[in-house]
Design a protein around this motif. Structure first.
Motif, PDB file in Angstrom:
ATOM      1  N   ILE A 161       9.569 -69.644   5.559  1.00  0.00           N
ATOM      2  CA  ILE A 161       9.296 -69.538   4.122  1.00  0.00           C
ATOM      3  C   ILE A 161       9.729 -70.856   3.486  1.00  0.00           C
ATOM      4  CG2 ILE A 161       9.760 -68.246   2.008  1.00  0.00           C
ATOM      5  CD1 ILE A 161      10.592 -65.895   3.898  1.00  0.00           C
ATOM      6  N   ASP A 162       8.793 -71.534   2.868  1.00  0.00           N
ATOM      7  CA  ASP A 162       9.042 -72.865   2.308  1.00  0.00           C
ATOM      8  C   ASP A 162       8.599 -72.881   0.844  1.00  0.00           C
ATOM      9  OD1 ASP A 162       9.362 -75.995   2.860  1.00  0.00           O
ATOM     10  OD2 ASP A 162       7.521 -75.687   1.702  1.00  0.00           O
TER      11      ASP A 162
ATOM     12  N   THR B 236      18.124 -73.106   7.901  1.00  0.00           N
ATOM     13  CA  THR B 236      17.687 -73.484   6.563  1.00  0.00           C
ATOM     14  C   THR B 236      17.735 -74.991   6.428  1.00  0.00           C
ATOM     15  OG1 THR B 236      19.944 -73.286   5.660  1.00  0.00           O
ATOM     16  CG2 THR B 236      18.533 -71.331   5.550  1.00  0.00           C
ATOM     17  N   GLU B 237      16.872 -75.508   5.568  1.00  0.00           N
ATOM     18  CA  GLU B 237      16.835 -76.946   5.314  1.00  0.00           C
ATOM     19  C   GLU B 237      16.486 -77.182   3.855  1.00  0.00           C
ATOM     20  OE1 GLU B 237      14.618 -81.043   6.858  1.00  0.00           O
ATOM     21  OE2 GLU B 237      13.927 -79.074   7.523  1.00  0.00           O
ATOM     22  N   ARG B 238      17.232 -78.064   3.225  1.00  0.00           N
ATOM     23  CA  ARG B 238      16.987 -78.451   1.838  1.00  0.00           C
ATOM     24  C   ARG B 238      16.756 -79.958   1.814  1.00  0.00           C
ATOM     25  NH1 ARG B 238      19.036 -75.971  -3.009  1.00  0.00           N
ATOM     26  NH2 ARG B 238      20.218 -74.604  -1.629  1.00  0.00           N
TER      27      ARG B 238
ATOM     28  N   ASP C 298       4.992 -71.304   0.656  1.00  0.00           N
ATOM     29  CA  ASP C 298       4.206 -71.117   1.880  1.00  0.00           C
ATOM     30  C   ASP C 298       4.968 -70.184   2.819  1.00  0.00           C
ATOM     31  OD1 ASP C 298       2.272 -72.886   0.966  1.00  0.00           O
ATOM     32  OD2 ASP C 298       3.279 -74.620   1.844  1.00  0.00           O
ATOM     33  N   ILE C 299       4.292 -69.141   3.267  1.00  0.00           N
ATOM     34  CA  ILE C 299       4.881 -68.165   4.180  1.00  0.00           C
ATOM     35  C   ILE C 299       4.052 -68.154   5.450  1.00  0.00           C
ATOM     36  CG2 ILE C 299       5.506 -65.740   4.529  1.00  0.00           C
ATOM     37  CD1 ILE C 299       5.589 -65.452   1.466  1.00  0.00           C
TER      38      ILE C 299
ATOM     39  N   ARG D  15      12.509 -79.425  -1.562  1.00  0.00           N
ATOM     40  CA  ARG D  15      11.984 -78.221  -0.927  1.00  0.00           C
ATOM     41  C   ARG D  15      13.111 -77.492  -0.196  1.00  0.00           C
ATOM     42  NH1 ARG D  15       6.560 -78.442  -1.264  1.00  0.00           N
ATOM     43  NH2 ARG D  15       6.386 -76.530  -0.020  1.00  0.00           N
ATOM     44  N   PHE D  16      12.947 -76.190  -0.106  1.00  0.00           N
ATOM     45  CA  PHE D  16      13.889 -75.368   0.654  1.00  0.00           C
ATOM     46  C   PHE D  16      13.090 -74.578   1.683  1.00  0.00           C
ATOM     47  CE2 PHE D  16      16.293 -71.506   1.564  1.00  0.00           C
ATOM     48  CZ  PHE D  16      17.542 -72.041   1.866  1.00  0.00           C
ATOM     49  N   THR D  17      13.504 -74.674   2.930  1.00  0.00           N
ATOM     50  CA  THR D  17      12.794 -74.011   4.025  1.00  0.00           C
ATOM     51  C   THR D  17      13.750 -73.119   4.794  1.00  0.00           C
ATOM     52  OG1 THR D  17      11.322 -75.923   4.256  1.00  0.00           O
ATOM     53  CG2 THR D  17      11.356 -74.341   6.069  1.00  0.00           C
TER      54      THR D  17
END
Length: 242
Positions: free
Chosen positions: A172-173, A206-208, A158-159, A212-214
């Motif tokens: 960006i996920d 950033t988040e993991r 998802d952008i 999921r990575f965002t």
């Protein structure tokens, strides 16, 4: 006379010191300019010819490949990517403006869709950004999508681009985080992006979590079109972007 001579000497030395500092700054700027010119020329010489060669060889192979085969589509994609990358290198060398953000979204979404990654984008109908901000967001988008394609097992990405009165936000996920990676993938890509974002007064986070990575980038904006009503300003596309 003694006092006057002393004052004159101090003032003269101050002027000489100021001139020396200005000369050093000018020399530093000249050296920086020359180094940038050398790097861009090396970039063109080293990669430009290789990219053209890849494109030409792919196009030659296409002439002997049936159009109905998967190999034909793969070769077409390789040729198009090589041509696009060569144009990007030439733009950098010649100092031309970079691709617009919307055009880059179309391109990366095509790459993701070609890799069987379901892609959704949310973005304003029109976004007029200053060149440094647009170039920064494009760099973030390219690096992030490249990481999705190379280092993840994503099935969905998802952008989202959103704007408010004074900032633009790109997120960006993807769902491709490996549960138990054999080794961590590291590199200078995110570090370089973070430096570039910070240089424009922005933030990169950033988040993991939960597979999921965002990645979220926020940048100050200077001139954007006035926001439209929600129903008109934003459109969500499945598998294609405007």
């Amino acid at each position: 006379m003694t006092t006057g001579s002393g004052v004159y000497a101090v003032v003269h030395l101050s002027l000489l010191a100021a001139l020396l500092q200005a000369s050093h700054r000018q020399a530093a700027r000249l050296a920086e300019h020359q180094e940038r010119a050398r790097i861009t020329q090396d970039l063109h010489n080293l990669f430009g010819s290789s990219l053209v060669s890849i494109a030409v060889q792919s196009e030659n192979a296409l002439r002997h490949t049936p159009a109905s085969t998967p190999a034909y589509r793969a070769l077409s994609d390789i040729s198009a990517l090589a041509r696009r990358a060569h144009d990007d290198v030439r733009d950098i060398v010649e100092g031309r403006a970079s691709t617009q953000l919307h055009a880059e979204l179309v391109h990366v979404q095509s790459l993701l869709t070609g890799a069987d990654v379901v892609t959704r984008t949310t973005l304003p109908r029109r976004v007029n950004l200053p060149a440094p901000v647009s170039s920064c967001l494009i760099a973030v988008l390219r690096e992030s999508v490249g990481n999705v394609l190379q280092h993840s097992q994503a099935s969905r990405c998802d952008i989202e681009v959103r704007t408010d009165a004074d900032r633009v936000r790109l997120s960006i996920d993807n769902d491709g985080v490996r549960a138990a990676p054999a080794r961590s993938v590291s590199g200078s890509g995110l570090a370089s992006l973070r430096y570039r974002v910070l240089a424009l007064g922005g933030t990169l986070e950033t988040e993991r979590a939960n597979g999921r990575f965002t990645l979220v980038v926020g940048l100050p904006r200077e001139t954007l079109d006035p926001p439209l009503p929600l129903g008109d300003a934003e459109r969500i596309h499945q598998g294609a972007c405007p």
